[in-house]
Enzyme design. Sequence first.
Site, mmCIF file in Angstrom:
data_model
loop_
_atom_site.group_PDB
_atom_site.id
_atom_site.type_symbol
_atom_site.label_atom_id
_atom_site.label_comp_id
_atom_site.label_asym_id
_atom_site.label_seq_id
_atom_site.Cartn_x
_atom_site.Cartn_y
_atom_site.Cartn_z
ATOM 1 C CD GLU A 175 0.615 -9.565 3.230
ATOM 2 O OE1 GLU A 175 -0.603 -9.399 3.084
ATOM 3 O OE2 GLU A 175 1.339 -8.756 3.811
ATOM 4 C CG HIS A 228 2.957 -5.104 5.696
ATOM 5 N ND1 HIS A 228 2.984 -4.110 4.734
ATOM 6 C CD2 HIS A 228 1.858 -5.849 5.450
ATOM 7 C CE1 HIS A 228 1.910 -4.237 3.964
ATOM 8 N NE2 HIS A 228 1.203 -5.289 4.371
#
Length: 261
Positions: A169, A97
């Site tokens: 992302e 992430h």
Amino acid sequence: MKKLYFGSNLKMYKGISATREYLQKLVENTKDISRDDIELFIIPSYATLQTATDCCDRDFVRLGAQNMCWEDQGQFTGEISPCMLAEMGLDLVMIGHSERRHVFGESDVEENKKVKAALSHGFKTLLCIGETAEQKEYGISAETLRSQLKIGFYSVSPEECKNIWVAYEPVWSIGVNGTPASADYAESMHKEIKTALYEIFGEKAEEIPVLYGGSVNPGNAESLIVQPSIDGLFVGRAAWDADKFDTLIRDAMKVYAEHNC
Ligand code: PEP
């Protein structure tokens, strides 16, 4: 029509009772939606995982961990073993992430070790990738994504594609200070990602869903989900209220169905 992926990473926000309430409400809200049409997953914080696995009807929501160590056990204080996650009954782990990479300094090489360990334990493995604002400014977004994928999946066999998910992302789009990517920009990066995955894995790459994440909200979810190379939405803040997430999912599904009928 393809199955759509909807998921949320709860980061370090909801505690144990808030996670329980959230998951139970999300299951109740979304129960009537066929799981042939959607894959719904939630990635709560570590301390809540046991409660989450105990309270949540897993026929409706897949649960995942936010990170893990590449080793099964050893002198790794503060790390979480894949064996411990498996013992809790989890079958999904998120790797790389943006906050792991940019706040905690994880490298592509470390993400690759984690990806290989997660796959070897049979987890669905969600690798997150994304370029920074600076990389975008320099015009190297596609190169950045390609290198994150090539290193992240280094020496992973095409047979593992059935257990791989990717989330795109962009770092500049995530969180309270993020600017959502336009649907056109997201689609163009998803195309680059799918091309790179094809280079890495060949035809088996078609099995890998690629989700968009970064300031997804009720105002942009519909324009994103109809993009042909976007297979799902990875939602942060806009998903942390179970009612609002349920509405976002239903609205996105409706628009997607209208667009594809
Ligand atoms: C994230 O942090 O992965 C994310 C998608 O957050 P948000 O939707 O809140 O930008």
